[in-house]
Design an enzyme around this catalytic site. Structure first.
Site, short mmCIF file in Angstrom:
data_model
loop_
_atom_site.label_atom_id
_atom_site.label_comp_id
_atom_site.label_asym_id
_atom_site.label_seq_id
_atom_site.Cartn_x
_atom_site.Cartn_y
_atom_site.Cartn_z
CE1 TYR A 1 12.75 5.09 8.76
CE2 TYR A 1 14.37 6.37 10.00
CZ TYR A 1 13.81 5.15 9.65
OH TYR A 1 14.31 4.00 10.18
CE LYS B 1 2.27 -6.87 3.71
NZ LYS B 1 2.46 -8.33 3.75
CG ASP C 1 5.22 -10.28 4.03
OD1 ASP C 1 5.50 -9.91 2.86
OD2 ASP C 1 4.10 -10.70 4.36
CG ASP D 1 15.73 1.08 10.03
OD1 ASP D 1 16.96 1.12 10.19
OD2 ASP D 1 14.92 0.99 10.99
CG ASP E 1 19.38 -3.57 11.88
OD1 ASP E 1 20.08 -2.72 11.28
OD2 ASP E 1 19.17 -3.52 13.11
C1 IPM Z 1 20.01 3.32 10.68
C2 IPM Z 1 19.53 3.64 12.06
C3 IPM Z 1 18.78 4.96 12.02
C4 IPM Z 1 17.58 4.77 11.14
C5 IPM Z 1 18.38 5.50 13.40
C6 IPM Z 1 19.57 5.64 14.32
C7 IPM Z 1 17.66 6.83 13.29
O1 IPM Z 1 18.78 2.62 12.58
O2 IPM Z 1 20.78 4.11 10.12
O3 IPM Z 1 19.62 2.28 10.14
O4 IPM Z 1 16.52 4.33 11.60
O5 IPM Z 1 17.70 5.07 9.96
MN MN Z 2 18.63 0.88 11.27
#
Ligand code: IPM
Ligand code: MN
Length: 351
Positions: free
Chosen positions: A140, A190, A222, A246, A250
Site C-alpha cells: 500500500y 506467506k 492461503d 485486506d 472481506d
Molecule cells: C478497505 C478497502 C480499501 C483498502 C480501499 C478502498 C483502498 O478495500 O478498507 O478494505 O484496500 O484498504
Molecule cells: Mn478491502
C-alpha cells in the site's frame, strides 16, 4: 462536580450510501451520549466525489490540518463510478491512514444472532475473531513504477515495504488484544514464498509473543482462507500484513453474514485521532433507495466510542445494533437506525 465530557468528531460521510449509514451511526452515538452523560460535537466535511469533481481536491492540506485536531473521525464511504478508480481511495482514505499514522486496522469478524452465515452449521459463537491488519506499510505504500509504458517492453513494479518498527508495533497491539480475549494470536503471512518480509514478521511475532505471554500460532495466507471457511473457531486474534489483511477481512465479512455488519477501526493507539468506517464501500447501485444496512456504520461508531474510553456507551451501541439485527432486512436504513437508537437510549431491545 466534574466537567461534562465532550468529544469533537469529524464526519466524512462521503459518497453513495455513506451519508445514509453515517446519519444512523450518529443517531446511535447521540443516544449513547445522552444515556451515559457525554456530548458529541460533530464537524461535517464534504470530502468525496462531488468535492473532487468540483475542485480537483481529494484532501486539502488545510482540512488534513483540522482533522489532526479532532478526537475521532467517522467515515461513511468514498468512491463513485464518475471518479477514476484510485483517486479517492489513495488521495483521501489511504492518505488519511498514512498521514495520521493509523497503523492498526482492527476488523472484528463476528457472527451475530439472527444473521445468516453462508457456512453450514455455524452458530454465532463459532465465529468471533478479530483481524489486526497492518495499515501503513506493505504494497500500500505506493513504491514502484512503470517503465516503457504502452510498449512491448513495458514493466511495472509494486514494491512491498515492511519495517521492523512497523511490523512490531502492529504485533504488539495484536498481542495486547489477544490478552484481552482468549490469549491466542495467529500470524498470517506467506513465509514459504515471501521469505524476506515473512522472516521479519515471523521473528518479530515470536519475540512479541514471548514477551507478552500469548500463545502464537501461524498460518499461511492461503491456508488461512481455507480455515476461515472450514474451521473459523480456530482463530482468536489474527495479525497480518496490509494486503493479506485486506483480502482476509472481506472473506471474514462474508462468513459473518456479509458487509452489512462489518465494522472497522483505523487506529493510532498512541495519539488521537483515529478513524472509524464500515468495511463496505459506497454501493452506488443502492444509494438513495433506503436499502443500505446501517449496522456496519453503527458498529463502527461503537468502536469509536470504545476508543474514546466510553466503554459502556460502546457496549450499548453494539447491543442496540445486535438487538435490531434479526429481521433487519424488512426495515429501511432510517427505520433500522431509529430502532437501534431507541434501544441504545432505553437499554431495552426494540420491538
Ligand atoms: C478497505 C478497502 C480499501 C483498502 C480501499 C478502498 C483502498 O478495500 O478498507 O478494505 O484496500 O484498504
Ligand atoms: Mn478491502
Amino acid at each position: 462536580m466534574s466537567a461534562p465530557r465532550g468529544y469533537r468528531v469529524a464526519v466524512l460521510a462521503g459518497d453513495g450510501i455513506g451519508p445514509e449509514v453515517v446519519a444512523e451511526a450518529r443517531k446511535a452515538a447521540e443516544a449513547a451520549g445522552a444515556r451515559f452523560g457525554f456530548g458529541l460535537d460533530w464537524v461535517d466535511y464534504d470530502l468525496g466525489a462531488d468535492r473532487w469533481l468540483r475542485t480537483g481536491e481529494a484532501l486539502p492540506d488545510a482540512v488534513l490540518g483540522e482533522l489532526r485536531e479532532v478526537d475521532a473521525i467517522l467515515l461513511g464511504a468514498v468512491g463513485r463510478p464518475d471518479v477514476p478508480p484510485g483517486v479517492l481511495e489513495r488521495g483521501l482514505l489511504l492518505r488519511l491512514r498514512f498521514e495520521l499514522d493509523l497503523y492498526v486496522n482492527l476488523r472484528p469478524v463476528k457472527l451475530y444472532p439472527g444473521v445468516a452465515s453462508p457456512l453450514a452449521d455455524v452458530k454465532p459463537d463459532d465465529i468471533d475473531l478479530v483481524v489486526v491488519r497492518e495499515n501503513t506499510e506493505g504494497v500500500y505504500v505506493g513504491a514502484g513504477g512503470t517503465v516503457h509504458r504502452g510498449g512491448p517492453a513495458e514493466a511495472a513494479t509494486e514494491t512491498s515495504i515492511e519495517t521492523r518498527a512497523g511490523v512490531e508495533r502492529c504485533l504488539r497491539f495484536a498481542a495486547a488484544k489477544a490478552r484481552e480475549r482468549a490469549g491466542r494470536l495467529t500470524l498470517v503471512h506467506k513465509t514459504n514464498v515471501l521469505v524476506h518480509a515473512g522472516d521479519l514478521w515471523q521473528r518479530a511475532a515470536r519475540e512479541v509473543a514471548e514477551e507478552t505471554g500469548v500463545a502464537l500460532d501461524y498460518a499461511h495466507a492461503d491456508a488461512a482462507c481455507l480455515y476461515l471457511v472450514s474451521d473459523p473457531g480456530r482463530f482468536d486474534v489474527i495479525a497480518t500484513d496490509n494486503l493479506f489483511g485486506d483480502i482476509l477481512t472481506d472473506l471474514g465479512a462474508a462468513i459473518a453474514g456479509g458487509l452489512g455488519t462489518a465494522a472497522s477501526a483505523n487506529l493510532n493507539p498512541d495519539s488521537s485521532p483515529s478513524l472509524f468506517e464500515p468495511v463496505h464501500g459506497s454501493a452506488p447501485d443502492i444509494a438513495g433507495t433506503g436499502r443500505a444496512n446501517p449496522v456496519a456504520a453503527v458498529l463502527s461508531a461503537s468502536l469509536l466510542l470504545d476508543h474514546l474510553g466510553e466503554r459502556e456507551a460502546a457496549a450499548a451501541v453494539e447491543a442496540g445494533a445486535v438487538a435490531a439485527l434479526p429481521g433487519a432486512a424488512g426495515y429501511s436504513t432510517q427505520a433500522l437506525g431509529d430502532r437501534i437508537a431507541t434501544a441504545v437510549a432505553g437499554g431495552g431491545s426494540p420491538n
